[in-house]
Design an enzyme around this catalytic site. Sequence first.
Site, mmCIF file in Angstrom:
data_model
loop_
_atom_site.group_PDB
_atom_site.id
_atom_site.type_symbol
_atom_site.label_atom_id
_atom_site.label_comp_id
_atom_site.label_asym_id
_atom_site.label_seq_id
_atom_site.Cartn_x
_atom_site.Cartn_y
_atom_site.Cartn_z
ATOM 1 N N ASN A 9 0.885 -1.179 0.000
ATOM 2 C CA ASN A 9 0.000 0.000 0.000
ATOM 3 C C ASN A 9 0.912 1.216 0.000
ATOM 4 O O ASN A 9 1.470 1.573 1.036
ATOM 5 C CB ASN A 9 -0.899 -0.016 1.250
ATOM 6 N N LYS A 11 0.205 4.232 -0.259
ATOM 7 C CA LYS A 11 -0.428 5.455 0.286
ATOM 8 C C LYS A 11 -0.116 6.629 -0.660
ATOM 9 O O LYS A 11 -0.018 6.422 -1.863
ATOM 10 C CB LYS A 11 0.043 5.719 1.716
ATOM 11 N N HIS A 96 -9.686 1.266 4.441
ATOM 12 C CA HIS A 96 -8.441 1.428 5.213
ATOM 13 C C HIS A 96 -8.722 2.362 6.393
ATOM 14 O O HIS A 96 -9.525 3.292 6.283
ATOM 15 C CB HIS A 96 -7.345 2.006 4.312
ATOM 16 N N GLU A 98 -7.173 4.752 7.552
ATOM 17 C CA GLU A 98 -6.965 6.182 7.259
ATOM 18 C C GLU A 98 -8.178 6.760 6.533
ATOM 19 O O GLU A 98 -8.532 7.930 6.721
ATOM 20 C CB GLU A 98 -5.665 6.356 6.455
ATOM 21 N N GLU A 168 -6.007 -5.048 10.220
ATOM 22 C CA GLU A 168 -4.999 -4.031 10.494
ATOM 23 C C GLU A 168 -5.339 -3.318 11.804
ATOM 24 O O GLU A 168 -6.149 -2.387 11.810
ATOM 25 C CB GLU A 168 -4.974 -2.998 9.363
ATOM 26 N N GLY A 174 1.804 2.129 10.722
ATOM 27 C CA GLY A 174 2.750 3.237 10.606
ATOM 28 C C GLY A 174 3.376 3.655 11.927
ATOM 29 O O GLY A 174 3.994 4.711 12.024
ATOM 30 N N SER A 213 2.821 -2.328 10.424
ATOM 31 C CA SER A 213 4.269 -2.332 10.683
ATOM 32 C C SER A 213 4.916 -3.690 10.404
ATOM 33 O O SER A 213 5.812 -4.122 11.140
ATOM 34 C CB SER A 213 4.559 -1.867 12.116
HETATM 35 C C1 PEP Z 1 -1.027 0.095 5.789
HETATM 36 O O1 PEP Z 1 -0.914 1.200 5.305
HETATM 37 O O2 PEP Z 1 -1.985 -0.607 5.470
HETATM 38 C C2 PEP Z 1 0.000 -0.355 6.735
HETATM 39 C C3 PEP Z 1 -0.130 -1.537 7.281
HETATM 40 O O3 PEP Z 1 1.059 0.483 6.959
HETATM 41 P P1 PEP Z 1 2.441 0.123 7.720
HETATM 42 O O4 PEP Z 1 2.930 -1.177 7.157
HETATM 43 O O5 PEP Z 1 3.348 1.263 7.388
HETATM 44 O O6 PEP Z 1 2.126 0.014 9.161
#
Ligand code: PEP
Length: 252
Positions: A9, A11, A96, A98, A168, A174, A213
Amino acid sequence: MRKKLVVGNWKMHGNLLENRQLLESVVTNVSNMHEKAQFAVCVPFPYLPSVQAMLQNTSVSWGAQNLSQFDKGAYTGEVSSGMLVDFACDFVIVGHSERRSIYGETNEVVAEKCAAAQRAGITPILCVGETYEQREAGITEKIIKEQLDAIIQSIGIDFFNQAVIAYEPVWAIGTGKTASPQQAQDVHAFIRKIIANQNSVIADVLLILYGGSVKASNAQELFMMPDIDGGLIGGASLVADDFVAICRAASQ
Ligand code: PEP
């Protein structure tokens, strides 16, 4: 036997030059891994044509990070499922955290977007997960169930025949804080049980990815858990060596 899936992803990152360098390296390095796992990147809308051109006829698929719930109309700034089809997207990330927290997407809107993606033949990657406060309050399972029930009630259990779920935990996205393999496995098993209660055949083949992460250093122990079928990767998908190492962990 479920084939593992690793999805990057990106972003709101990247530019034409960086994307090319990243994808050239990823494509070269994962080309011998696709028997045991599948790989994809979900990129910002403007890069879909160039990413499509770079990835077609490779072992890496592509997709988008959002779509409109509407097919067409006066929705300034929105992108429809049909537009994603024009660029041969295999996947689209939906719901997501976000999008939920910054853009106010509710479970109901997420369900409408999931339906729009499926109508167009694009596989939705439905994101679910709890916040830190919700985990601390002991309501992780309640939150996940509500997020899934919104889909089951509005579309039906058959939705999960052609969909992927990404668990998630919001507190892990993040932040550098990863759920432990057992913490993630517990929620993945809970998700599979909810689906299995309605249709065990669908539950058996459903891919449930972990996101939050994931790094080269923790991917393997996460992917070894029985209900973790791969990962949705944010930050580490922007660094070719890291993303390739995560793909390698999935293809063991
Ligand atoms: C994500 O954006 O779905 C995500 C899991 O980000 P990160 O791996 O940076 O935590």
